[in-house]
Design a protein around this motif. Structure first.
Motif, PDB file in Angstrom:
ATOM      1  N   GLU A  26       2.564  21.930  16.857  1.00 49.70           N
ATOM      2  CA  GLU A  26       1.786  23.103  16.404  1.00 49.70           C
ATOM      3  C   GLU A  26       0.366  22.951  16.407  1.00 49.70           C
ATOM      4  O   GLU A  26      -0.463  23.892  16.384  1.00 49.70           O
ATOM      5  N   ASP A  27      -0.259  21.543  16.499  1.00 47.31           N
ATOM      6  CA  ASP A  27      -1.554  21.381  16.535  1.00 47.31           C
ATOM      7  C   ASP A  27      -2.235  21.051  17.772  1.00 47.31           C
ATOM      8  O   ASP A  27      -3.171  20.729  18.004  1.00 47.31           O
TER       9      ASP A  27
ATOM     10  N   THR B 284       1.170  28.971  18.122  1.00 47.52           N
ATOM     11  CA  THR B 284       0.310  28.790  16.980  1.00 47.52           C
ATOM     12  C   THR B 284      -1.086  29.174  17.661  1.00 47.52           C
ATOM     13  O   THR B 284      -1.374  29.341  18.706  1.00 47.52           O
TER      14      THR B 284
ATOM     15  N   ARG C  90      -3.698  27.445  17.233  1.00 43.75           N
ATOM     16  CA  ARG C  90      -4.427  26.487  17.787  1.00 43.75           C
ATOM     17  C   ARG C  90      -4.146  26.333  19.311  1.00 43.75           C
ATOM     18  O   ARG C  90      -4.766  26.081  20.049  1.00 43.75           O
TER      19      ARG C  90
END
Length: 273
Positions: free
Chosen positions: A256-257, A116, A118
């Motif tokens: 994902e973060d 991602t 991020r």
């Protein structure tokens, strides 16, 4: 008038004369749609690169530059290795467009997870999808979807000004008339970044900017890349994009973060198994 004075007069006179714009074999292009198609085709000819370069970052967190080895291939294959002044490894980022692996030498940790924006920003101070990051490194400009286009010629800067319009959003592209490559892209009306390309060099029939600058004004951050020794469109060694962790290095899984995930709980081993 003696020869020295005549030479000085001629030099001063010529310095004030506007230089003739080289429009290349096609001549001047006056249709915006035609220029857009030719520019897009020109930049899409470069599909991969590998070699050495320099990375420079300017951000509120600090400014610095490092040597780097880079390998990139469309759509989203990327490997970037960073080295300090003494050529010692600092970090290695690898992604296949879906997953990423990041080795941080100082921490002796290997981070892995979804590729991602991020997560990729752990390595580079810009949050971009890997496909977009690869495109930028290959000298390509992501275009906004345009409802209409306008075209003019800036004779002072000696570039085409091609503007893409999508509602309240516009993208101003400065295009070099000779090689039809974008030298600057500015997006207004949306949260985006600007691009600058310079020092275009020929690699056979291909043309690539050897200086790339990404400016994220909203984050007061810029990322500069200068290629020093690279090859284009050669089939790269696909093992360069191997996502496996270095042997003996602890692995940290992230979501994902970018948040660390707990270790996977293994089922108990039954007696006799």
């Amino acid at each position: 008038m003696n020869r020295a004075a005549a030479a000085i007069f001629l030099a001063l006179f010529c310095s004030g004369c506007p230089k003739r714009i080289d429009f290349g074999p096609r001549g001047q292009i006056t249709d915006a749609q035609e220029l857009f198609q030719l520019t897009r085709s020109a930049q899409e000819r470069v599909v991969s690169l590998q070699g050495d370069g320099k990375l420079r970052v300017e951000s509120p967190q600090g400014t610095g530059s490092v040597s780097a080895y880079l390998a990139a291939m469309r759509p989203g294959l990327l490997r970037v290795e960073m080295f300090d002044f003494f050529n010692r490894p600092i970090a290695v980022l690898v992604t296949d467009g879906q997953r990423f692996g990041l080795f941080q030498a100082q921490e002796n940790r290997f981070y892995q997870g979804p590729a991602t924006p991020r997560n990729l920003s752990r390595f580079l101070p810009v949050a971009l999808p890997s496909e977009e990051l690869v495109s930028v490194m290959l000298g390509q400009v992501p275009f906004i979807p345009a409802e209409r286009m306008t075209l003019s010629l800036d004779e002072k800067e000696r570039v085409y000004i091609l503007t893409l319009h999508q509602g309240a959003v516009s993208q101003v592209l400065r295009v070099e008339p000779g090689n039809l490559r974008v030298v600057r892209s500015e997006v207004r009306g949306a949260r985006a970044y600007d691009l600058e390309y310079d020092h275009f060099k020929e690699h056979g029939e291909l043309v690539l900017p050897h200086e790339v600058k990404l400016l994220a004004s909203t984050a007061d951050t810029s990322l500069g890349l200068r290629y020093t020794d690279i090859t284009l469109n050669e089939s790269p060694d696909l093992t360069l994009f191997d996502l496996a962790a270095p042997e003996g290095v602890p692995v940290v899984d992230v979501d994902e973060d970018g948040q660390s995930l707990p270790p996977v709980a293994l089922p108990p081993v039954s007696p006799g198994s």
